[in-house]
Design a protein around this motif. Structure first.
Motif, short mmCIF file in Angstrom:
data_model
loop_
_atom_site.label_atom_id
_atom_site.label_comp_id
_atom_site.label_asym_id
_atom_site.label_seq_id
_atom_site.Cartn_x
_atom_site.Cartn_y
_atom_site.Cartn_z
N ARG A 277 66.73 -68.57 80.16
CA ARG A 277 67.99 -67.81 80.25
C ARG A 277 69.18 -68.76 80.21
O ARG A 277 70.17 -68.50 79.51
CB ARG A 277 67.98 -66.98 81.53
N GLU A 278 69.11 -69.86 80.94
CA GLU A 278 70.19 -70.86 80.92
C GLU A 278 70.33 -71.47 79.53
O GLU A 278 71.45 -71.63 79.03
CB GLU A 278 69.93 -71.95 81.95
N ARG A 279 69.22 -71.78 78.90
CA ARG A 279 69.25 -72.38 77.55
C ARG A 279 69.90 -71.44 76.54
O ARG A 279 70.70 -71.85 75.71
CB ARG A 279 67.84 -72.76 77.11
N ALA A 280 69.54 -70.16 76.62
CA ALA A 280 70.14 -69.19 75.69
C ALA A 280 71.64 -69.08 75.93
O ALA A 280 72.42 -69.06 74.97
CB ALA A 280 69.47 -67.82 75.88
N ALA A 281 72.05 -69.04 77.19
CA ALA A 281 73.48 -68.94 77.51
C ALA A 281 74.23 -70.20 77.07
O ALA A 281 75.34 -70.11 76.54
CB ALA A 281 73.68 -68.71 79.01
N LEU A 282 73.64 -71.36 77.28
CA LEU A 282 74.28 -72.61 76.86
C LEU A 282 74.38 -72.71 75.35
O LEU A 282 75.40 -73.16 74.81
CB LEU A 282 73.53 -73.81 77.45
N THR A 283 73.35 -72.25 74.65
CA THR A 283 73.39 -72.23 73.19
C THR A 283 74.52 -71.34 72.70
O THR A 283 75.28 -71.71 71.80
CB THR A 283 72.05 -71.74 72.62
N TRP A 284 74.64 -70.16 73.31
CA TRP A 284 75.71 -69.22 72.95
C TRP A 284 77.08 -69.83 73.23
O TRP A 284 77.98 -69.79 72.39
CB TRP A 284 75.51 -67.92 73.73
N ALA A 285 77.23 -70.41 74.41
CA ALA A 285 78.51 -71.01 74.80
C ALA A 285 78.91 -72.13 73.84
O ALA A 285 80.07 -72.24 73.45
CB ALA A 285 78.44 -71.53 76.23
N GLU A 286 77.97 -72.97 73.48
CA GLU A 286 78.27 -74.07 72.54
C GLU A 286 78.65 -73.53 71.17
O GLU A 286 79.59 -74.02 70.55
CB GLU A 286 77.08 -75.02 72.45
N ALA A 287 77.94 -72.50 70.70
CA ALA A 287 78.25 -71.93 69.38
C ALA A 287 79.66 -71.34 69.35
O ALA A 287 80.38 -71.50 68.36
CB ALA A 287 77.22 -70.86 69.02
N LEU A 288 80.07 -70.69 70.44
CA LEU A 288 81.39 -70.07 70.48
C LEU A 288 82.50 -71.09 70.71
O LEU A 288 83.65 -70.85 70.35
CB LEU A 288 81.44 -68.99 71.55
N THR A 289 82.15 -72.22 71.31
CA THR A 289 83.15 -73.26 71.58
C THR A 289 83.34 -74.16 70.36
O THR A 289 84.45 -74.57 70.06
CB THR A 289 82.73 -74.09 72.81
N LYS A 290 82.27 -74.43 69.65
CA LYS A 290 82.32 -75.29 68.46
C LYS A 290 82.34 -74.41 67.21
O LYS A 290 81.45 -74.48 66.38
CB LYS A 290 81.10 -76.20 68.41
N LEU A 291 83.35 -73.59 67.08
CA LEU A 291 83.42 -72.68 65.95
C LEU A 291 83.48 -73.45 64.64
O LEU A 291 84.28 -74.36 64.49
CB LEU A 291 84.66 -71.79 66.08
N GLY A 292 82.61 -73.06 63.72
CA GLY A 292 82.58 -73.74 62.44
C GLY A 292 82.95 -72.84 61.28
O GLY A 292 82.76 -73.20 60.13
N GLY A 293 83.47 -71.69 61.57
CA GLY A 293 83.79 -70.74 60.52
C GLY A 293 82.64 -69.78 60.31
O GLY A 293 81.48 -70.14 60.43
N GLY A 294 82.96 -68.56 60.05
CA GLY A 294 81.93 -67.55 59.86
C GLY A 294 81.39 -67.04 61.19
O GLY A 294 81.91 -67.35 62.25
N THR A 295 80.33 -66.28 61.11
CA THR A 295 79.74 -65.70 62.31
C THR A 295 78.76 -66.68 62.97
O THR A 295 78.34 -67.65 62.35
CB THR A 295 79.00 -64.40 61.97
N VAL A 296 78.41 -66.37 64.19
CA VAL A 296 77.39 -67.14 64.88
C VAL A 296 76.07 -66.92 64.12
O VAL A 296 75.74 -65.78 63.76
CB VAL A 296 77.25 -66.68 66.34
N PRO A 297 75.32 -67.98 63.85
CA PRO A 297 74.06 -67.83 63.11
C PRO A 297 73.10 -66.84 63.80
O PRO A 297 73.05 -66.76 65.03
CB PRO A 297 73.48 -69.24 63.12
N ASP A 298 72.35 -66.11 62.99
CA ASP A 298 71.41 -65.11 63.50
C ASP A 298 70.43 -65.71 64.50
O ASP A 298 70.10 -65.08 65.50
CB ASP A 298 70.63 -64.47 62.35
N ARG A 299 69.96 -66.93 64.27
CA ARG A 299 68.98 -67.54 65.18
C ARG A 299 69.56 -67.71 66.58
O ARG A 299 68.86 -67.54 67.57
CB ARG A 299 68.45 -68.86 64.62
N ILE A 300 70.85 -68.01 66.67
CA ILE A 300 71.49 -68.17 67.98
C ILE A 300 71.71 -66.80 68.60
O ILE A 300 71.43 -66.60 69.79
CB ILE A 300 72.81 -68.95 67.85
N TYR A 301 72.18 -65.84 67.82
CA TYR A 301 72.36 -64.49 68.34
C TYR A 301 71.03 -63.92 68.83
O TYR A 301 70.95 -63.36 69.92
CB TYR A 301 72.98 -63.57 67.28
#
Length: 154
Positions: free
Chosen positions: A84-108
């Motif tokens: 659960r912590e890993r999933a939340a940290l992955t989500w937080a990093e993806a939203l903080t390090k925006l690279g353009g476009g949507t969050v990748p499906d694998r992260i979602y």
């Protein structure tokens, strides 16, 4: 002479909006320790010393271990964090390090395996909130090291 805006005196109305988000998050159902871990990790990414000081103190006061704090920047490699912590940290990093476009499906999909739809919304609000605080504190040079546990509890 470099004089910054005194946020405590002049930023009260602006901070009221962010404090409202904090109030919402305090009742959202996401574990408080998990929210604090997210705040700490996002602050590491953004380089916000004030928020790192604050959330390290808050995490320690709530019983977080030094080892997990020290390894949080390398959580991908450390076996100390739950799924659960890993999933939340992955989500937080993806939203903080925006690279353009949507969050990748694998992260979602990874975050959805651990969190309900409402919890994903709440995690997103948490990431938005800490990113906002980081940017404000960095912009105005918040006084690092001055935070005391519970200082902003109302």
């Amino acid at each position: 002479m470099d004089v910054r805006i005194n946020l405590q005196e002049n930023g009260k109305q602006a901070f009221a909006a962010l404090f409202g988000m904090n109030k919402y998050l305090s009742k959202c159902g996401i574990e408080d320790m998990l929210l604090e871990l997210i705040y700490f990790r996002v602050s590491q990414i953004n380089g916000c010393a004030y928020c790192l000081d604050m959330h390290a103190k808050d995490l320690r006061a709530k019983g977080e271990t030094e080892q997990r704090l020290y390894l949080l920047s390398s959580w991908h490699e450390a076996p100390l964090y739950t799924g659960r912590e890993r999933a939340a940290l992955t989500w937080a990093e993806a939203l903080t390090k925006l690279g353009g476009g949507t969050v990748p499906d694998r992260i979602y999909n990874a975050v959805r395996e651990e969190f309900s739809e409402q919890e994903v919304i709440d995690l997103t609000v948490a990431v938005i909130t800490i990113n906002s605080y980081n940017r404000i504190n960095i912009a105005f040079g918040a006084p690092v090291g001055t935070y005391e546990v519970g200082q902003f509890n109302s």
